[in-house]
Design a protein around this motif. Structure first.
Motif, PDB file in Angstrom:
ATOM      1  N   HIS A 191      10.062   7.022  -3.581  1.00  0.00           N
ATOM      2  CA  HIS A 191       9.341   7.006  -2.498  1.00  0.00           C
ATOM      3  C   HIS A 191       9.917   6.979  -1.092  1.00  0.00           C
ATOM      4  CE1 HIS A 191       4.778   6.709  -3.531  1.00  0.00           C
ATOM      5  NE2 HIS A 191       5.575   7.090  -4.956  1.00  0.00           N
ATOM      6  N   GLU A 192      10.897   5.724  -1.248  1.00  0.00           N
ATOM      7  CA  GLU A 192      11.589   5.279  -0.214  1.00  0.00           C
ATOM      8  C   GLU A 192      12.704   6.536   0.186  1.00  0.00           C
ATOM      9  OE1 GLU A 192      13.756   1.698  -0.409  1.00  0.00           O
ATOM     10  OE2 GLU A 192      12.094   0.601   0.384  1.00  0.00           O
ATOM     11  N   LYS A 193      13.198   7.220  -0.880  1.00  0.00           N
ATOM     12  CA  LYS A 193      14.153   8.400  -0.412  1.00  0.00           C
ATOM     13  C   LYS A 193      13.175   9.395   0.361  1.00  0.00           C
ATOM     14  CE  LYS A 193      17.564  11.257  -2.841  1.00  0.00           C
ATOM     15  NZ  LYS A 193      17.770  11.887  -4.048  1.00  0.00           N
ATOM     16  N   ILE A 194      12.287   9.864  -0.114  1.00  0.00           N
ATOM     17  CA  ILE A 194      11.209  10.834   0.357  1.00  0.00           C
ATOM     18  C   ILE A 194      11.261  10.303   1.891  1.00  0.00           C
ATOM     19  CG2 ILE A 194       9.206  11.948   0.394  1.00  0.00           C
ATOM     20  CD1 ILE A 194       9.315  11.726  -2.736  1.00  0.00           C
ATOM     21  N   ARG A 195      10.715   9.176   1.909  1.00  0.00           N
ATOM     22  CA  ARG A 195      10.311   8.723   3.325  1.00  0.00           C
ATOM     23  C   ARG A 195      11.628   8.682   4.159  1.00  0.00           C
ATOM     24  NH1 ARG A 195       7.364   3.517   2.813  1.00  0.00           N
ATOM     25  NH2 ARG A 195       9.880   2.698   2.557  1.00  0.00           N
ATOM     26  N   ALA A 218      11.516  -1.121 -14.059  1.00  0.00           N
ATOM     27  CA  ALA A 218      12.389  -0.148 -14.007  1.00  0.00           C
ATOM     28  C   ALA A 218      11.558   1.168 -13.644  1.00  0.00           C
ATOM     29  CB  ALA A 218      13.163   0.236 -15.211  1.00  0.00           C
ATOM     30  N   ASN A 219      10.455   1.317 -14.132  1.00  0.00           N
ATOM     31  CA  ASN A 219       9.510   2.538 -13.742  1.00  0.00           C
ATOM     32  C   ASN A 219       9.039   2.290 -12.348  1.00  0.00           C
ATOM     33  OD1 ASN A 219       9.951   3.685 -16.195  1.00  0.00           O
ATOM     34  ND2 ASN A 219       8.155   2.938 -16.867  1.00  0.00           N
ATOM     35  N   GLU A 220       8.715   1.227 -12.067  1.00  0.00           N
ATOM     36  CA  GLU A 220       8.284   1.010 -10.577  1.00  0.00           C
ATOM     37  C   GLU A 220       9.375   0.988  -9.497  1.00  0.00           C
ATOM     38  OE1 GLU A 220       4.767  -2.081 -11.857  1.00  0.00           O
ATOM     39  OE2 GLU A 220       5.743  -2.221  -9.669  1.00  0.00           O
ATOM     40  N   ILE A 221      10.416   0.501 -10.002  1.00  0.00           N
ATOM     41  CA  ILE A 221      11.601   0.601  -9.080  1.00  0.00           C
ATOM     42  C   ILE A 221      11.934   2.142  -8.971  1.00  0.00           C
ATOM     43  CG2 ILE A 221      14.248   0.188  -9.032  1.00  0.00           C
ATOM     44  CD1 ILE A 221      13.380  -2.733 -10.258  1.00  0.00           C
ATOM     45  N   ASN A 279       0.857  -1.204   0.028  1.00  0.00           N
ATOM     46  CA  ASN A 279      -0.057   0.029  -0.145  1.00  0.00           C
ATOM     47  C   ASN A 279       0.893   1.116  -0.154  1.00  0.00           C
ATOM     48  OD1 ASN A 279      -1.439  -2.297   0.457  1.00  0.00           O
ATOM     49  ND2 ASN A 279      -2.727  -1.267   2.060  1.00  0.00           N
ATOM     50  N   GLU A 280       2.022   1.247   0.775  1.00  0.00           N
ATOM     51  CA  GLU A 280       2.853   2.273   0.873  1.00  0.00           C
ATOM     52  C   GLU A 280       3.306   2.794  -0.521  1.00  0.00           C
ATOM     53  OE1 GLU A 280       6.067   1.227   3.431  1.00  0.00           O
ATOM     54  OE2 GLU A 280       4.699  -0.441   4.206  1.00  0.00           O
ATOM     55  N   PHE A 281       3.364   1.729  -1.239  1.00  0.00           N
ATOM     56  CA  PHE A 281       3.985   2.159  -2.531  1.00  0.00           C
ATOM     57  C   PHE A 281       3.024   2.434  -3.719  1.00  0.00           C
ATOM     58  CE2 PHE A 281       7.483  -0.861  -0.860  1.00  0.00           C
ATOM     59  CZ  PHE A 281       8.288   0.248  -0.493  1.00  0.00           C
ATOM     60  N   GLU A 282       1.958   2.705  -3.095  1.00  0.00           N
ATOM     61  CA  GLU A 282       0.824   2.915  -4.277  1.00  0.00           C
ATOM     62  C   GLU A 282       1.441   3.962  -5.325  1.00  0.00           C
ATOM     63  OE1 GLU A 282      -3.540   3.981  -5.022  1.00  0.00           O
ATOM     64  OE2 GLU A 282      -2.923   3.842  -2.630  1.00  0.00           O
ATOM     65  N   ILE A 283       1.360   3.745  -6.549  1.00  0.00           N
ATOM     66  CA  ILE A 283       1.932   4.519  -7.517  1.00  0.00           C
ATOM     67  C   ILE A 283       0.500   5.130  -8.281  1.00  0.00           C
ATOM     68  CG2 ILE A 283       3.084   4.484  -9.597  1.00  0.00           C
ATOM     69  CD1 ILE A 283       4.535   2.033  -8.677  1.00  0.00           C
ATOM     70  N   GLN A 287      14.152  10.430   4.031  1.00  0.00           N
ATOM     71  CA  GLN A 287      14.492  11.881   4.211  1.00  0.00           C
ATOM     72  C   GLN A 287      13.519  12.603   5.255  1.00  0.00           C
ATOM     73  OE1 GLN A 287      14.174  13.667   0.580  1.00  0.00           O
ATOM     74  NE2 GLN A 287      16.216  13.554  -0.091  1.00  0.00           N
ATOM     75  N   ARG A 288      12.109  12.236   5.380  1.00  0.00           N
ATOM     76  CA  ARG A 288      11.493  12.635   6.343  1.00  0.00           C
ATOM     77  C   ARG A 288      11.699  12.032   7.811  1.00  0.00           C
ATOM     78  NH1 ARG A 288       5.941  11.834   3.124  1.00  0.00           N
ATOM     79  NH2 ARG A 288       5.984  13.675   1.678  1.00  0.00           N
ATOM     80  N   GLU A 289      12.010  10.994   7.644  1.00  0.00           N
ATOM     81  CA  GLU A 289      12.529  10.064   9.012  1.00  0.00           C
ATOM     82  C   GLU A 289      13.718  10.786   9.397  1.00  0.00           C
ATOM     83  OE1 GLU A 289      11.607   7.665  11.780  1.00  0.00           O
ATOM     84  OE2 GLU A 289      10.262   7.916   9.951  1.00  0.00           O
ATOM     85  N   GLU A 290      14.584  11.254   8.783  1.00  0.00           N
ATOM     86  CA  GLU A 290      15.720  11.722   9.002  1.00  0.00           C
ATOM     87  C   GLU A 290      15.512  12.996   9.762  1.00  0.00           C
ATOM     88  OE1 GLU A 290      20.000  13.321   7.119  1.00  0.00           O
ATOM     89  OE2 GLU A 290      19.008  11.754   6.103  1.00  0.00           O
ATOM     90  N   ALA A 291      14.788  13.727   9.085  1.00  0.00           N
ATOM     91  CA  ALA A 291      14.476  15.309   9.405  1.00  0.00           C
ATOM     92  C   ALA A 291      13.705  15.018  11.065  1.00  0.00           C
ATOM     93  CB  ALA A 291      13.427  15.775   8.486  1.00  0.00           C
TER      94      ALA A 291
END
Ligand SMILES: O=C(O)CCC(=O)C(=O)O
Ligand SMILES: [Fe+2]
Length: 861
Positions: free
Chosen positions: A536-540, A527-530, A429-433, A542-546
């Protein structure tokens, strides 16, 4: 910049703009405020100046024909949007900006047509205020911005009070339409600009290839123009039109006619004559290049016969009927004409025609890919069986095709991590595109791998003769709207002239029989999904880190609010502000405050019981010029601990102090590396020892001042003390030793050495309080201290006078602060502020003592 691209028809166009479009203009909001300029938008939803403009698929025929004209005349992309700016007069401007909205992708090509008053158009590099280039944009001019223009430059049309007339500017753009096919405009809502008008596929990359392609196209244009002028001498342009080349413009005109007045029709017809661009090759009777040309009588008749309809009056039924009936050769030709000449009918936006005219094919909406075409079983399940409805990739109607290769080395890893694993755990779900994201991906160029954006090409353009050069018929027949349609694919990156016929595709990424970067390619889908999930993962992350960073403060995992005992979150700024008014207590209070109070109490008690005259103060010592005393008091000697659990903790009301010091110590120890702790530890021991050895005798020349408890003096460590220390009649206090070991030894966890810690805390206070005061403060605790409590209770006369004690404690606090700072428990600024606070406290305490008359004599020290 083409100064008179629209020849002399700018006035007619202006009239249509004013009469029919201006009324729909609205003030767009930027940053919540309406702009003075009015705009009209045609195209999919678009973010303009940071604010969304909703989709408008109801194109005005004029705008459509201009888009088509740009496409044909200048080989510009098939624009799918147009922004019209109305500049009432010179008081209306467009401020400095770049048209770099994400929807446009990298390096967008934007065609800007100006009509009406002449205005100056300026450009400057981003980050500069100097205008680098200016151009007067005359009425009827065309300015094309492409390549890196939007990424490097800003442009503006500034206010010009001299200008009193209206100027209208139309910028044609190609935006990424994120809508899924079901959302895309159909029939009468269709966006006519998607209408393919010829089959040359252009690409806006500023690479060598595209420059070469552009040059070849231009050369070809020249050739055409020359051959046209050779063959057309003495003839009217209109009469050269092949019968089958029923122009889109004609349809536009008719459409327009139906929507507006006859006179407008005439105007536009007239405009068309003036705007006539190059002619198609005369030998190609099926050529479908569409030109802005006036209709001939024959054409008009034909239009009437075939009931050409306008955009707002689709004829889906008639088209379907045609498609479903067997066709004779002549019918085929008729159909062919119809398809070509009905740009505004229901399926005209996505018309397809085969390269084989003898076999008419169904026309179909192409351009978008049907995701469930995938052959891979997993994919098949995802999209067909709908096991994982959360995953939804929107189809797009543009085709990507280029010679890119997916680097397979990384691919399996990503595949497992990002696709398979979440699927297995159903955590998708968290990866919903929901929308395709532009992602840089590594591609191979020659021998090198480079990162680049996928090249996004214009939608498929179809022409009977040219089809084989660019398109292949998909082996998939996909039912759409109840009818089986033929889907065509674009090939990989190519130039039409070089493109061999009957080309067999072999995807470099998966080996499949399709063009590279086709959405049908399983690898491309992955590749597109990846890429999307990575983003998404990066954003997450980054948010976590912040978030973590925000939570981090001098109290580690505790929030500042918790540390200060304040409900709710507390910012550093707020924490520091009330520090001066008392909120700081939880940090330093127990150290500075309680001792200040204790010092005052001690002084009071001393003066009350002044039977014995106070001892002489050291002749040349004062509170602030006594660094040795400060040092030593801040850094009590580190000595091998005496049996620390033999030291009881007197309850002197300093539990908070204990807690604070404990937590500081724990966190400091946890944060530092083992090596660093050892290093600090040994340095500190050395320092303490040095201080002790060098300064104590000087600071406190009278050894009897250091008469420690008899118990401590008899400890096993006495023999290891420096000679001077040995000279002390009573030896070192057990509490001091315990304190030193507890506070400094990183291996010492307060929890596992409670007695040591308590002793550490107690030593802060015990020397301050003369026995009388100590008893007065907490007589029961002190008196009832079990076992070795009596050790403390038997403390000889006060070790430090109030002043020395204040300084000693202050230095302890400073040293803690230093430790906090160096252990990254807090940043330097906070440590500095805390230090300042301590100094202020010290001065306050000293002056308080002074005020109480306890400033003189040896007793004060
Ligand atoms: O009016 C012009 O010439 C410029 C318009 C423009 O830059 C825009 O609409 O983004
Ligand atoms: Fe712009």
């Amino acid at each position: 910049y083409h100064p008179s691209a629209l020849k002399n028809c700018d006035n007619q166009i202006l009239k249509i703009l004013v009469d029919e479009i201006q009324a729909k203009a609205f003030h767009h909001h930027t940053n919540g405020r309406p702009e003075a300029r009015k705009i009209v938008w045609f195209g999919p939803e678009y973010t303009y100046g940071g604010t969304k403009i909703s989709a408008n698929d109801n194109w005005h025929p004029l705008v459509t024909s201009l888009a088509t004209w740009l496409r044909v005349e200048y080989q510009l992309p098939v624009f799918n949007s147009c922004l019209i700016n109305f500049y009432k007069d010179g008081s209306i401007n467009i401020p400095w900006h770049s048209d770099d909205e994400v929807e446009l992708g990298p390096n967008p090509t934007i065609a800007s047509i100006s009509i009406g008053a002449t205005r100056d158009f300026h450009m400057r590099p981003k980050g500069s205020t100097n205008i680098a280039w200016s151009q007067r944009l005359a009425s009827g001019s065309l300015l094309v911005m492409s390549g890196a223009t939007q990424s490097h430059l800003q442009h503006a049309v500034l206010k010009d009070p001299k200008v009193k007339e209206l100027r209208v500017n139309l910028t044609f753009r190609l935006t990424h339409d994120a809508r899924i096919p079901e959302e895309l405009p159909v029939s009468d809502q269709a966006n006519p600009c998607i209408q393919p008008v010829d089959n040359s596929i252009t690409c806006d990359l500023d690479d060598e290839d595209s420059v070469r392609r552009r040059a070849e196209l231009e050369a070809e244009n020249l050739r055409r123009i020359r051959s046209r002028s050779n063959s057309s001498t003495g003839r009217k342009p209109s009469s050269q039109q092949p019968t089958t080349q029923i122009s889109q413009q004609n349809n536009m005109q008719i459409a327009h006619e139906q929507q507006s007045t006859i006179s407008k029709h005439n105007l536009q017809q007239q405009a068309s004559m003036q705007m006539q661009p190059q002619q198609p090759p005369s030998d190609n009777s099926q050529q479908t290049l569409i030109h802005l040309t006036p209709p001939t009588t024959t054409q008009q008749q034909q239009q009437t016969e075939t009931k050409t309809t306008c955009n707002s009056q689709p004829s889906q039924t008639s088209q379907n009927n045609q498609l479903n009936q067997p066709k004779t050769q002549s019918q085929t030709s008729q159909l062919s004409s119809n398809l070509t000449s009905q740009p505004n009918t229901a399926s005209s936006n996505y018309q397809l025609r085969t390269n084989d005219n003898s076999k008419p094919k169904n026309s179909a909406p192409v351009i978008f890919e049907i995701e469930h075409e995938g052959k891979d079983p997993i994919k098949f399940e995802w999209f067909l069986k709908n096991n994982f409805p959360e995953i939804r990739i929107k189809s797009v109607k543009d085709l990507y095709h280029s010679s890119g290769y997916i680097v397979t080395r990384e691919h399996p890893k990503d595949y497992n991590k990002l696709l398979t694993a979440p699927l297995k755990t159903n955590k998708i779900n968290e990866f919903e595109i929901t929308r395709r994201m532009a992602a840089k991906r590594p591609v191979k160029q020659g021998d090198d791998q480079v990162y680049c954006f996928i090249v996004k090409h214009v939608p498929i353009a179809v022409d009977a003769k040219e089809l084989a050069k660019h398109l292949v018929e998909s082996e998939q027949q996909i039912p759409i709207d109840g009818a089986v349609r033929i889907i065509y694919k674009a090939t990989g990156e190519h130039f039409s002239a070089d493109c061999p016929k009957d080309r067999k595709f072999e995807c470099a990424n998966c080996g499949g029989e399709h063009p590279q970067f086709s959405f049908k390619c399983q690898k491309i889908k992955e590749a597109n999904e990846i890429a999307t999930r990575k983003a998404h993962e990066k954003i997450r992350a980054q948010r976590e880190e912040a978030k973590q960073k925000q939570n981090q403060n001098i109290f580690g995992s505790r929030s500042l609010g918790e540390a200060f005992g304040v409900p709710g979150p507390l910012s550093y700024a707020d924490a520091m502000r009330p520090m001066r008014t008392g909120l700081i207590k939880p940090i330093l209070g127990p150290i500075a405050y309680s001792n200040r109070a204790a010092a005052a109490a001690a002084a009071a008690a001393a003066s009350a019981a002044s039977d014995a005259p106070p001892a002489e103060a050291p002749a040349n010592r004062t509170a602030l010029t006594n660094p040795a005393a400060i040092q030593i008091s801040a850094n009590p000697p580190t000595l091998p601990a005496v049996a620390s659990d033999s030291v009881a903790a007197p309850n002197l009301g300093v539990e908070n102090a204990n807690d604070t010091r404990k937590s500081i110590a724990i966190r400091a120890h946890r944060l530092a590396t083992e090596r660093e702790r050892e290093r600090v530890h040994s340095l500190r021991q050395q320092y303490d020892y040095d201080c002790y050895q060098q300064n104590l005798p000087e600071a406190f020349p009278r050894p009897q001042q250091f008469s420690y408890s008899a118990a401590a003096s008899r400890s096993a460590v006495t023999s290891q003390l420096p000679p001077m220390y040995n000279a002390c009649p009573a030896g070192p206090p057990a509490a001091v030793s315990a304190m030193a070991s507890a506070a400094v030894d990183p291996a010492t966890e307060p929890a596992s050495h409670p007695a040591a810690v308590q002793a550490m805390a107690s030593v802060e206070v015990v020397p301050v309080l003369a026995p009388a005061v100590a008893q007065a403060t907490a007589p029961a605790a002190v008196a009832s201290g079990a076992g070795s409590a009596s050790t403390v209770n038997q403390t000889e006369p006060v070790t430090y006078g109030p002043k020395a004690n204040i300084l000693r404690l202050a230095m302890r606090a400073l040293s803690s602060i230093l430790e906090m700072g160096s252990g990254l428990l807090c940043d330097a600024q906070i440590a500095g502020e805390l230090a300042v606070h301590v100094v202020i406290e010290v001065l306050g305490s000293l002056s308080e003592l002074q005020g109480q008359g306890a400033d003189g004599g040896a007793a004060a020290w």
